[in-house]
Every structure is written in C-alpha cells, then in structure tokens.
Motif scaffolding. Structure first.
Motif, PDB file in Angstrom:
ATOM      1  N   ALA A  47       0.828  -1.215   0.000  1.00 46.70           N
ATOM      2  CA  ALA A  47       0.000   0.000   0.000  1.00 46.70           C
ATOM      3  C   ALA A  47       0.857   1.257   0.000  1.00 46.70           C
ATOM      4  CB  ALA A  47      -0.908   0.000   1.220  1.00 46.70           C
ATOM      5  N   TYR A  48       0.334   2.298  -0.683  1.00 43.12           N
ATOM      6  CA  TYR A  48       0.961   3.612  -0.739  1.00 43.12           C
ATOM      7  C   TYR A  48      -0.115   4.647  -0.460  1.00 43.12           C
ATOM      8  CZ  TYR A  48       4.888   1.285  -2.974  1.00 43.12           C
ATOM      9  OH  TYR A  48       5.936   0.460  -3.244  1.00 43.12           O
ATOM     10  N   THR A  49       0.162   5.570   0.474  1.00 40.91           N
ATOM     11  CA  THR A  49      -0.794   6.605   0.851  1.00 40.91           C
ATOM     12  C   THR A  49      -0.232   7.971   0.474  1.00 40.91           C
ATOM     13  OG1 THR A  49      -1.394   5.233   2.750  1.00 40.91           O
ATOM     14  CG2 THR A  49      -2.173   7.515   2.751  1.00 40.91           C
ATOM     15  N   ILE A  50      -0.971   8.695  -0.355  1.00 40.84           N
ATOM     16  CA  ILE A  50      -0.545  10.032  -0.771  1.00 40.84           C
ATOM     17  C   ILE A  50      -0.791  10.994   0.384  1.00 40.84           C
ATOM     18  CG2 ILE A  50      -0.905  11.926  -2.401  1.00 40.84           C
ATOM     19  CD1 ILE A  50       0.175   9.421  -3.779  1.00 40.84           C
ATOM     20  N   ALA A  51       0.269  11.637   0.871  1.00 37.85           N
ATOM     21  CA  ALA A  51       0.142  12.606   1.956  1.00 37.85           C
ATOM     22  C   ALA A  51       0.004  14.025   1.413  1.00 37.85           C
ATOM     23  CB  ALA A  51       1.357  12.512   2.887  1.00 37.85           C
ATOM     24  N   ASN A  52       0.655  14.291   0.267  1.00 40.33           N
ATOM     25  CA  ASN A  52       0.635  15.635  -0.295  1.00 40.33           C
ATOM     26  C   ASN A  52       0.991  15.549  -1.777  1.00 40.33           C
ATOM     27  OD1 ASN A  52       0.530  18.448  -0.375  1.00 40.33           O
ATOM     28  ND2 ASN A  52       2.714  18.630   0.051  1.00 40.33           N
ATOM     29  N   LEU A  53       0.321  16.378  -2.583  1.00 34.70           N
ATOM     30  CA  LEU A  53       0.604  16.463  -4.023  1.00 34.70           C
ATOM     31  C   LEU A  53       0.717  17.915  -4.429  1.00 34.70           C
ATOM     32  CD1 LEU A  53      -1.960  13.993  -5.668  1.00 34.70           C
ATOM     33  CD2 LEU A  53       0.501  13.759  -5.692  1.00 34.70           C
ATOM     34  N   ARG A  54       1.614  18.180  -5.366  1.00 33.91           N
ATOM     35  CA  ARG A  54       1.685  19.520  -5.947  1.00 33.91           C
ATOM     36  C   ARG A  54       2.117  19.372  -7.410  1.00 33.91           C
ATOM     37  NH1 ARG A  54       6.400  19.168  -2.907  1.00 33.91           N
ATOM     38  NH2 ARG A  54       8.288  19.814  -4.003  1.00 33.91           N
ATOM     39  N   PRO A  55       1.659  20.283  -8.253  1.00 32.15           N
ATOM     40  CA  PRO A  55       2.008  20.189  -9.679  1.00 32.15           C
ATOM     41  C   PRO A  55       3.463  20.561  -9.926  1.00 32.15           C
ATOM     42  CG  PRO A  55       0.721  22.167  -9.267  1.00 32.15           C
ATOM     43  CD  PRO A  55       0.775  21.417  -7.965  1.00 32.15           C
ATOM     44  N   ALA A  56       4.043  19.948 -10.967  1.00 31.97           N
ATOM     45  CA  ALA A  56       5.405  20.270 -11.406  1.00 31.97           C
ATOM     46  C   ALA A  56       5.533  19.865 -12.872  1.00 31.97           C
ATOM     47  CB  ALA A  56       6.434  19.525 -10.568  1.00 31.97           C
ATOM     48  N   LYS A  57       5.640  20.831 -13.763  1.00 30.05           N
ATOM     49  CA  LYS A  57       5.780  20.625 -15.202  1.00 30.05           C
ATOM     50  C   LYS A  57       4.829  19.542 -15.697  1.00 30.05           C
ATOM     51  CE  LYS A  57      10.374  22.545 -15.621  1.00 30.05           C
ATOM     52  NZ  LYS A  57      11.706  22.396 -16.102  1.00 30.05           N
ATOM     53  N   ASN A  58       5.353  18.395 -16.159  1.00 36.90           N
ATOM     54  CA  ASN A  58       4.518  17.338 -16.747  1.00 36.90           C
ATOM     55  C   ASN A  58       4.142  16.240 -15.768  1.00 36.90           C
ATOM     56  OD1 ASN A  58       4.734  18.636 -19.240  1.00 36.90           O
ATOM     57  ND2 ASN A  58       6.656  17.589 -19.675  1.00 36.90           N
ATOM     58  N   VAL A  59       4.446  16.411 -14.499  1.00 36.82           N
ATOM     59  CA  VAL A  59       4.180  15.399 -13.476  1.00 36.82           C
ATOM     60  C   VAL A  59       3.630  16.086 -12.229  1.00 36.82           C
ATOM     61  CG1 VAL A  59       5.993  13.829 -14.307  1.00 36.82           C
ATOM     62  CG2 VAL A  59       6.549  15.547 -12.584  1.00 36.82           C
ATOM     63  N   VAL A  60       3.414  15.306 -11.184  1.00 38.01           N
ATOM     64  CA  VAL A  60       3.143  15.872  -9.865  1.00 38.01           C
ATOM     65  C   VAL A  60       4.268  15.414  -8.947  1.00 38.01           C
ATOM     66  CG1 VAL A  60       0.634  15.997 -10.112  1.00 38.01           C
ATOM     67  CG2 VAL A  60       1.657  13.924  -9.187  1.00 38.01           C
ATOM     68  N   VAL A  61       4.507  16.199  -7.918  1.00 38.30           N
ATOM     69  CA  VAL A  61       5.470  15.812  -6.892  1.00 38.30           C
ATOM     70  C   VAL A  61       4.650  15.390  -5.684  1.00 38.30           C
ATOM     71  CG1 VAL A  61       7.311  16.610  -5.357  1.00 38.30           C
ATOM     72  CG2 VAL A  61       7.277  17.319  -7.752  1.00 38.30           C
ATOM     73  N   ALA A  62       5.001  14.227  -5.141  1.00 36.03           N
ATOM     74  CA  ALA A  62       4.209  13.673  -4.048  1.00 36.03           C
ATOM     75  C   ALA A  62       5.069  13.319  -2.849  1.00 36.03           C
ATOM     76  CB  ALA A  62       3.480  12.419  -4.519  1.00 36.03           C
ATOM     77  N   ARG A  63       4.449  13.504  -1.705  1.00 35.15           N
ATOM     78  CA  ARG A  63       4.980  12.940  -0.475  1.00 35.15           C
ATOM     79  C   ARG A  63       4.083  11.738  -0.184  1.00 35.15           C
ATOM     80  NH1 ARG A  63       8.450  14.387   2.858  1.00 35.15           N
ATOM     81  NH2 ARG A  63       8.458  16.585   2.313  1.00 35.15           N
ATOM     82  N   ILE A  64       4.707  10.571  -0.104  1.00 34.11           N
ATOM     83  CA  ILE A  64       3.985   9.326   0.155  1.00 34.11           C
ATOM     84  C   ILE A  64       4.389   8.854   1.544  1.00 34.11           C
ATOM     85  CG2 ILE A  64       3.693   6.925  -0.579  1.00 34.11           C
ATOM     86  CD1 ILE A  64       4.223   7.868  -3.455  1.00 34.11           C
ATOM     87  N   LYS A  65       3.387   8.549   2.379  1.00 36.49           N
ATOM     88  CA  LYS A  65       3.657   8.204   3.785  1.00 36.49           C
ATOM     89  C   LYS A  65       4.649   7.051   3.925  1.00 36.49           C
ATOM     90  CE  LYS A  65      -0.625   9.945   5.746  1.00 36.49           C
ATOM     91  NZ  LYS A  65      -1.864   9.626   6.454  1.00 36.49           N
TER      92      LYS A  65
END
Length: 179
Positions: A47-65
C-alpha cells in the motif's frame, strides 16, 4: 469487468529532493486528484498513501507516507500504482470510458464480422490508441476516434471499428506489381 480488477493510476518516477518526495506520472483526468482514491497498491499489493501532491511541469510531486527517505524514493522509481476498479466513479459522460473497461472488448466491423480483441490502450501524446489483437494474427493500432471507432458498448462487451477509418484495409499499392 470484475470490480476487484485493478486499474493503473500512476507510475512513480525519480526522487525529488532529499526527503523522500517523488515525481509521479498520473493517468487521472486531474493529476492532483490522485490522492482522492485512497490507498494505492503496487503490483505486489504493498500500500501507498498520498500525503501531499503539488504540480510540477509534466508530473506531480508527491509525499507518500510509506516513502520517507531519498533511498526509498530511488527504490520506488518505476513502481506502478493501482486502485480497485470499484474505487472509480461511474458518472462518466456519454463518450467517456475508462481504459480498463475497454481492454478485453471484442472488436467487430460494421457488418458484425469479428476483427479481434482490445489488447490495451496507449496514449503517446496525440490521443488515445487502441491496440487490437487481430483474429487473423498479429496486432494493429487503431486511433480511438469517433471515425475509427464509431460505437462502444461496455454492456455488450464490444466495439465497432470502421476498418477504412482505422487504417486496417490493405494499401491498394501493395496489391499492384512493382516493375
């Protein structure tokens, strides 16, 4: 389609920074909605839980718990993230389809003759492409446009393909003898 079928939602890319953040390529209509689906799983069921997402060019940057260091982020590079098909909303528009619902559908021509089966869907940047496994052997790429695929019936588990618009007819030049 079974509700327990998994749907590919994203792929983890390279690390971003030194604190375990990762770049993610999403396959969602709104890339920032990736966290709205709850826990994601990889091919092995982790399992992977997304803690935070923000846009960046052609992808998103994520903090995964579950990814807390750069080393863990490097190890996760290339990991595909899935959700259960039942986690996806069913309020699609008239001509909207989940790729997962199209895979496995029978492909027929306008007269009902079987052409093959939808093997997979691709998006190389210029629009969706259906890859068919042909009844005659081999595969063919068909643009997922109204001209090439005038009818999709998830309930009947089939699509209608116009062979001419889909580019499935042999070239007239191929039949002529060359001097």
């Amino acid at each position: 389609m079974s509700d327990d079928q998994r749907v590919l939602m994203a792929v983890i890319g390279a690390p971003h920074g030194v604190r375990g953040e990762v770049r993610i390529k999403t396959f969602t209509g709104d890339p920032l909605a990736l966290g709205d689906y709850g826990k994601l799983t990889d091919a092995k069921g982790a399992a992977y839980t997304i803690a935070n997402l923000r846009p960046a060019k052609n992808v998103v940057v994520a903090r995964i718990k579950e990814i807390t260091t750069r080393e863990a982020a490097e190890a996760a590079n290339g990991t595909e993230l899935f959700v259960s098909r039942s986690a996806l909303p069913d309020d699609l528009g008239e001509d909207e389809f989940y790729h997962a619902d199209l895979i496995g559908l029978e492909a027929v021509d306008e007269a009902g003759a079987r052409l093959g089966t939808v093997k997979t869907m691709h998006d190389f940047g210029a629009g969706d492409i259906i890859e068919l496994t042909l009844s005659t052997g081999g595969t063919a790429m068909v643009p997922f446009t109204r001209a090439a695929v005038p009818q999709v019936s998830i309930a009947e588990r089939r699509i209608v393909v116009d062979p001419a618009a889909a580019g499935l007819l042999p070239d007239e030049d191929e039949d002529e003898e060359q001097p």
